[in-house]
Motif scaffolding. Structure first.
Motif, PDB file in Angstrom:
ATOM      1  N   ARG A 215       0.825  -1.206   0.000  1.00  0.00           N
ATOM      2  CA  ARG A 215       0.000   0.000   0.000  1.00  0.00           C
ATOM      3  C   ARG A 215       0.858   1.255   0.000  1.00  0.00           C
ATOM      4  O   ARG A 215       0.488   2.289  -0.545  1.00  0.00           O
ATOM      5  CB  ARG A 215      -0.880  -0.009   1.244  1.00  0.00           C
ATOM      6  CG  ARG A 215      -2.336   0.045   0.891  1.00  0.00           C
ATOM      7  CD  ARG A 215      -3.142   0.009   2.155  1.00  0.00           C
ATOM      8  NE  ARG A 215      -3.833  -1.250   2.259  1.00  0.00           N
ATOM      9  CZ  ARG A 215      -4.189  -1.787   3.403  1.00  0.00           C
ATOM     10  NH1 ARG A 215      -3.894  -1.197   4.536  1.00  0.00           N
ATOM     11  NH2 ARG A 215      -4.839  -2.911   3.416  1.00  0.00           N
ATOM     12  N   SER A 221      -4.138   0.465  -6.427  1.00  0.00           N
ATOM     13  CA  SER A 221      -4.994  -0.631  -5.986  1.00  0.00           C
ATOM     14  C   SER A 221      -5.459  -1.468  -7.181  1.00  0.00           C
ATOM     15  O   SER A 221      -5.644  -2.674  -7.063  1.00  0.00           O
ATOM     16  CB  SER A 221      -6.168  -0.123  -5.160  1.00  0.00           C
ATOM     17  OG  SER A 221      -6.777   0.981  -5.756  1.00  0.00           O
ATOM     18  N   THR A 282     -11.945  -7.441   0.783  1.00  0.00           N
ATOM     19  CA  THR A 282     -11.958  -6.077   1.314  1.00  0.00           C
ATOM     20  C   THR A 282     -12.920  -5.943   2.493  1.00  0.00           C
ATOM     21  O   THR A 282     -12.869  -4.950   3.206  1.00  0.00           O
ATOM     22  CB  THR A 282     -12.345  -5.021   0.244  1.00  0.00           C
ATOM     23  OG1 THR A 282     -13.717  -5.211  -0.120  1.00  0.00           O
ATOM     24  CG2 THR A 282     -11.474  -5.117  -0.973  1.00  0.00           C
ATOM     25  N   ILE A 368     -11.575   0.881  -4.944  1.00  0.00           N
ATOM     26  CA  ILE A 368     -11.837   2.027  -4.075  1.00  0.00           C
ATOM     27  C   ILE A 368     -11.710   1.627  -2.616  1.00  0.00           C
ATOM     28  O   ILE A 368     -11.097   2.329  -1.807  1.00  0.00           O
ATOM     29  CB  ILE A 368     -13.251   2.597  -4.358  1.00  0.00           C
ATOM     30  CG1 ILE A 368     -13.219   3.310  -5.707  1.00  0.00           C
ATOM     31  CG2 ILE A 368     -13.677   3.553  -3.254  1.00  0.00           C
ATOM     32  CD1 ILE A 368     -14.550   3.837  -6.139  1.00  0.00           C
ATOM     33  N   ARG A 369     -12.252   0.458  -2.288  1.00  0.00           N
ATOM     34  CA  ARG A 369     -12.189   0.018  -0.887  1.00  0.00           C
ATOM     35  C   ARG A 369     -10.742  -0.216  -0.439  1.00  0.00           C
ATOM     36  O   ARG A 369     -10.371   0.133   0.675  1.00  0.00           O
ATOM     37  CB  ARG A 369     -13.024  -1.249  -0.680  1.00  0.00           C
ATOM     38  CG  ARG A 369     -14.513  -0.980  -0.683  1.00  0.00           C
ATOM     39  CD  ARG A 369     -15.271  -2.233  -0.282  1.00  0.00           C
ATOM     40  NE  ARG A 369     -14.904  -2.656   1.067  1.00  0.00           N
ATOM     41  CZ  ARG A 369     -15.547  -2.279   2.159  1.00  0.00           C
ATOM     42  NH1 ARG A 369     -16.591  -1.498   2.066  1.00  0.00           N
ATOM     43  NH2 ARG A 369     -15.164  -2.711   3.328  1.00  0.00           N
ATOM     44  N   LYS A 371      -8.108   1.224  -1.608  1.00  0.00           N
ATOM     45  CA  LYS A 371      -7.466   2.536  -1.504  1.00  0.00           C
ATOM     46  C   LYS A 371      -7.824   3.202  -0.178  1.00  0.00           C
ATOM     47  O   LYS A 371      -6.999   3.851   0.443  1.00  0.00           O
ATOM     48  CB  LYS A 371      -7.941   3.407  -2.665  1.00  0.00           C
ATOM     49  CG  LYS A 371      -6.904   4.411  -3.129  1.00  0.00           C
ATOM     50  CD  LYS A 371      -7.483   5.256  -4.247  1.00  0.00           C
ATOM     51  CE  LYS A 371      -6.645   6.484  -4.469  1.00  0.00           C
ATOM     52  NZ  LYS A 371      -5.527   6.266  -5.359  1.00  0.00           N
ATOM     53  N   ARG A 372      -9.070   3.036   0.228  1.00  0.00           N
ATOM     54  CA  ARG A 372      -9.524   3.714   1.449  1.00  0.00           C
ATOM     55  C   ARG A 372      -9.093   3.021   2.719  1.00  0.00           C
ATOM     56  O   ARG A 372      -9.046   3.623   3.777  1.00  0.00           O
ATOM     57  CB  ARG A 372     -11.056   3.803   1.440  1.00  0.00           C
ATOM     58  CG  ARG A 372     -11.531   4.885   0.515  1.00  0.00           C
ATOM     59  CD  ARG A 372     -12.902   5.367   0.917  1.00  0.00           C
ATOM     60  NE  ARG A 372     -13.424   6.234  -0.122  1.00  0.00           N
ATOM     61  CZ  ARG A 372     -14.652   6.197  -0.537  1.00  0.00           C
ATOM     62  NH1 ARG A 372     -15.508   5.351  -0.008  1.00  0.00           N
ATOM     63  NH2 ARG A 372     -15.058   7.016  -1.486  1.00  0.00           N
ATOM     64  N   GLU A 373      -8.826   1.736   2.609  1.00  0.00           N
ATOM     65  CA  GLU A 373      -8.484   0.990   3.814  1.00  0.00           C
ATOM     66  C   GLU A 373      -7.237   1.570   4.439  1.00  0.00           C
ATOM     67  O   GLU A 373      -6.266   1.858   3.757  1.00  0.00           O
ATOM     68  CB  GLU A 373      -8.212  -0.477   3.452  1.00  0.00           C
ATOM     69  CG  GLU A 373      -9.280  -1.404   3.953  1.00  0.00           C
ATOM     70  CD  GLU A 373      -9.031  -2.807   3.471  1.00  0.00           C
ATOM     71  OE1 GLU A 373      -8.080  -3.420   3.973  1.00  0.00           O
ATOM     72  OE2 GLU A 373      -9.765  -3.272   2.586  1.00  0.00           O
ATOM     73  N   GLN A 374      -7.260   1.720   5.756  1.00  0.00           N
ATOM     74  CA  GLN A 374      -6.108   2.344   6.388  1.00  0.00           C
ATOM     75  C   GLN A 374      -5.090   1.331   6.828  1.00  0.00           C
ATOM     76  O   GLN A 374      -5.399   0.196   7.118  1.00  0.00           O
ATOM     77  CB  GLN A 374      -6.572   3.134   7.586  1.00  0.00           C
ATOM     78  CG  GLN A 374      -7.026   4.506   7.184  1.00  0.00           C
ATOM     79  CD  GLN A 374      -7.539   5.235   8.376  1.00  0.00           C
ATOM     80  OE1 GLN A 374      -7.117   4.970   9.480  1.00  0.00           O
ATOM     81  NE2 GLN A 374      -8.446   6.137   8.153  1.00  0.00           N
TER      82      GLN A 374
ATOM     83  N   LEU B  53      -2.575   8.645   3.908  1.00  0.00           N
ATOM     84  CA  LEU B  53      -3.645   9.169   4.751  1.00  0.00           C
ATOM     85  C   LEU B  53      -3.719  10.675   4.497  1.00  0.00           C
ATOM     86  O   LEU B  53      -2.713  11.366   4.560  1.00  0.00           O
ATOM     87  CB  LEU B  53      -3.338   8.869   6.219  1.00  0.00           C
ATOM     88  CG  LEU B  53      -4.417   9.191   7.248  1.00  0.00           C
ATOM     89  CD1 LEU B  53      -5.644   8.325   7.032  1.00  0.00           C
ATOM     90  CD2 LEU B  53      -3.879   8.970   8.654  1.00  0.00           C
ATOM     91  N   GLU B  54      -4.922  11.160   4.190  1.00  0.00           N
ATOM     92  CA  GLU B  54      -5.062  12.580   3.892  1.00  0.00           C
ATOM     93  C   GLU B  54      -5.085  13.398   5.167  1.00  0.00           C
ATOM     94  O   GLU B  54      -5.779  13.057   6.104  1.00  0.00           O
ATOM     95  CB  GLU B  54      -6.389  12.821   3.150  1.00  0.00           C
ATOM     96  CG  GLU B  54      -6.304  12.597   1.661  1.00  0.00           C
ATOM     97  CD  GLU B  54      -7.652  12.837   1.000  1.00  0.00           C
ATOM     98  OE1 GLU B  54      -8.390  13.721   1.458  1.00  0.00           O
ATOM     99  OE2 GLU B  54      -7.949  12.122   0.038  1.00  0.00           O
TER     100      GLU B  54
END
Lengths: 376, 313
Positions: A215, A221, A282, A368-369, A371-374, B53-54
């Protein structure tokens, strides 16, 4: 761009071939599932066991019974001597149906009387019982017309049969139900294997937190998803080929349409199932959860909604709508066309489009998921 | 030359402010220590600086690229390694390096060259075909660092890289960090071990999302500890700590293993009469409890931070 995808794919291949569990799933599961299901799922009625209580024991009754025994559908296994035995044999499941031929069977036929033959059929399995009923009626009618013809000719009258139905079964001319089920079986085996393998492989990276490194790298992604699913796509194509080969050897499945169309259809289906696996990864946090969701999402709808066993046309409208959620429905249509009918791509092009759209949607949402996952 | 420029960086998760308006600069080739307790906002800051992280507000330029507007270019210019050593245990050393080189776009002869270099710095020459899971933690750690900097990033982020490693391996690992920084790579490292922070060129300390101190280890010691520090070696550290904490001369008492660090309220010159009086008073006070040994010592970073954190509370 491609260096990154290839690096991920190569790594994945290595891991698959080093993991005995994955290898077992890939090389043993498909063929054994095919053999198991292929032999188990058959609604052809053959060698139904009959018990015979012949109270008359005359030439005509014996003739009638031997006409039953001669057909491939029935085998007379027991000769019954009293009413209690009928109960006992049916209760114990030793016979599927009992035939009771009354006293004076021959005499009454010869004196042009209407004779009743009693059939007692095990009605637990409604669909088999129905089929048995039809077969028994057919055999009885045939016997009837033989008697009538003989009788008439003895009286010097030539008998005429005004209507005769000549049946031709296209595509599956022997009405072999296994042949009908094979496409569904292939779809089911492929969806189970691909969804489970991809979802687990991605979730494993989460569990070991190796995903963090990816990541944080410039790999997007989408590149990650493509890199991950490519090896499974290639392996699944081999699995599909091996299933088809086994299907040919065990059940006489043949490819009537073109191999190119078969390839295209299979790739589209695999893209759809693989993207489902990615999507599950995801939402699942552990391999175990991923495995369970994968099984639920892949297997159940394929068995119930895909038209694999139950025809979609006879489902309530709402369920018919629901049936669109599984890509298997579309692949089964494609496969039946190619394998059994031998029709061309244009006939099932809509199904191909559906599978492609399905894959695109799932890959998009997953990208998208991811990419958003932290990072944890 | 500035390698990282952080300007009023803030990250909120709902009402919770994880990183609160911090600003600092990191210079090229520096070993920059980023310190703070768990939950102080270290990981959140690193995630933002790595472009995954933004930020809620503020910005940072990492190697000249904005983490807010251009995170993709940020990613291309950094390396990252965490204590989890994100290597694949079921792949060999070579296969791992191939993979990490590949995801940074290395291929062909360049990849081979960089792989050799990574094997070399991690001390694994001729061991490329060993399964990574069979390596000792120390080797895994150096291999992970090698993999993280194979693509020659301008900046490498090390997130608590020495967690769970024995002291000898930690020492070797820091030698490696110095080697990398000598090549001009900027090293941004978080750590729990304050003795490791002494190896850094510059340090910042954050607490509850706020930056509370920054400077070189020497500067920090000078700035925040103006008074004399005494080391008291005794058996029952807890009892002695309690005895001394309410004395007029003591500002801060903390336990360090089998010794106590006592920060006095003033700076005394060594051998001064006043210091002797204090030492004697300590001996007398603790004499019933223990036989103690008292030395004047240079303050460690740990003294600095404990003192700083206590002052805030």
């Amino acid at each position: 761009m491609f260096t990154r995808i290839i690096s991920i794919s190569v790594k994945e291949f290595r891991q698959i071939f080093r993991d005995k569990r994955s290898l077992l799933i890939i090389f043993l599961l498909p063929v054994s599932l095919l053999a198991l299901f292929g032999y188990a799922i058959s609604i052809d009625v053959e060698n139904i066991k009959l018990g015979v209580f012949d109270k008359d024991n005359s030439e005509t009754s014996r003739k009638y019974l031997s006409s039953l025994d001669a057909s491939a559908y029935f085998t007379i296994t027991d000769h019954i001597r009293n009413d209690n035995e009928v109960n006992e044999l049916l209760n114990n499941g030793k016979i599927y149906a009992a035939i009771v031929i009354p006293d004076n069977f021959e005499k009454e036929i010869q004196s042009d009387k209407n004779v009743m033959i009693q059939y007692i059929v095990d009605g637990v399995d409604a669909s088999t019982a129905g089929i048995v009923q039809n077969y028994l009626l057919a055999v009885t009618y045939q016997f009837n017309s033989k008697i009538v013809t003989e009788e008439l000719s003895r009286k010097g009258i030539k008998s005429v049969t005004p209507l005769n139905a000549e049946m031709q079964f296209w595509y599956n001319k022997d009405l072999d139900s296994t042949l009908f089920f094979i496409p569904g079986l292939i779809a089911m085996i492929l969806i189970i294997i691909t969804v489970i393998l991809t979802s687990i492989s991605l979730v494993r990276e989460k569990e070991f937190s190796t995903i963090e490194q990816i990541r944080i790298s410039p790999v997007s992604s989408l590149q990650l998803i493509l890199g991950k699913i490519t090896p499974y796509l290639i392996l699944s194509l081999f699995i599909a080929a091996s299933i088809l080969l086994m299907g040919g050897i065990l059940f006489g499945v043949e490819v009537k349409g073109s191999y190119m169309d078969l390839f295209i259809g299979t790739v589209c289906y695999l893209l759809a199932t693989l993207s489902m696996g990615v999507f599950i990864s995801t939402i699942a946090e552990s391999q175990q959860v991923a495995f369970q969701i994968s099984q639920l999402i892949s297997q159940l709808p394929t068995i119930i909604f895909s038209g694999f066993i139950f025809p979609i046309e006879s489902m309530p409208y709402f369920i018919q709508l629901l049936s669109n959620i599984t890509p298997s429905k579309y692949f089964i249509i494609i496969l039946r066309n190619i394998l059994i009918k031998g029709t061309e791509l244009s006939v099932y092009i809509d199904q191909i489009y559906f599978l492609l759209i399905f894959s695109a949607i799932f890959i998009f949402i997953s990208a998208i998921r991811i990419k958003r996952e932290q990072m944890t | 030359m500035k390698s990282i420029e952080v300007k009023n960086l803030t990250k909120k998760f709902g009402d919770f402010i994880s990183v609160n308006d911090i600003s600092f600069d990191v210079y090229k080739g520096e070993i920059f220590g980023f310190l703070g307790a768990n939950g102080a906002g270290k990981s959140t800051t690193i995630k933002m600086l790595c472009g995954i992280l933004e930020p809620t507000s503020g910005d940072a330029l990492v190697s000249g690229f904005s983490i807010d507007k251009d995170p993709e270019n940020v990613k291309k210019n950094i390396g990252y390694m965490s204590q989890k050593f994100s290597l694949y245990g079921d792949l060999t050393v070579n296969e791992n390096l191939n993979f990490f080189g590949g995801i940074y776009g290395l291929e062909g002869s360049i990849l081979e060259k960089r792989k050799d270099w990574a094997l070399n710095i991690s001390g694994l020459e001729n061991k490329g075909n060993i399964l990574t899971s069979t390596l000792s933690v120390g080797f895994k750690q150096r291999l992970a660092l090698g993999a993280a900097v194979m693509h020659e990033p301008k900046i490498v982020f090390l997130d608590e890289p020495t967690g769970g490693v024995d002291p000898v391996s930690r020492r070797k690992f820091w030698d490696l960090i110095h080697e990398i920084s000598d090549k001009g790579m900027t090293v941004f490292v978080t750590t729990h071990y304050l003795d490791e922070a002494e190896f850094c060129n510059r340090i910042i300390l954050i607490n509850a999302g706020k930056l509370i101190a920054s400077g070189s280890p020497a500067e920090l010691k000078e700035e925040f500890i103006e008074s004399t520090v005494l080391e008291i070696i005794c058996d029952d550290t807890i009892a002695v700590t309690e005895l001394l904490s309410d004395e007029d001369y003591s500002q801060n008492v903390s336990v360090f293993g089998n010794s106590i660090h006592l920060i006095l309220k003033k700076k005394y010159s060594e051998n001064s009469e006043e210091l002797d009086i204090i030492k004697r008073s300590i001996s007398e006070k603790t004499g019933k409890q223990d036989k103690v040994k008292i030395n004047t010592i240079l303050p460690s970073l740990e003294d600095v931070f404990l003192n700083l954190l206590e002052r805030r509370e």
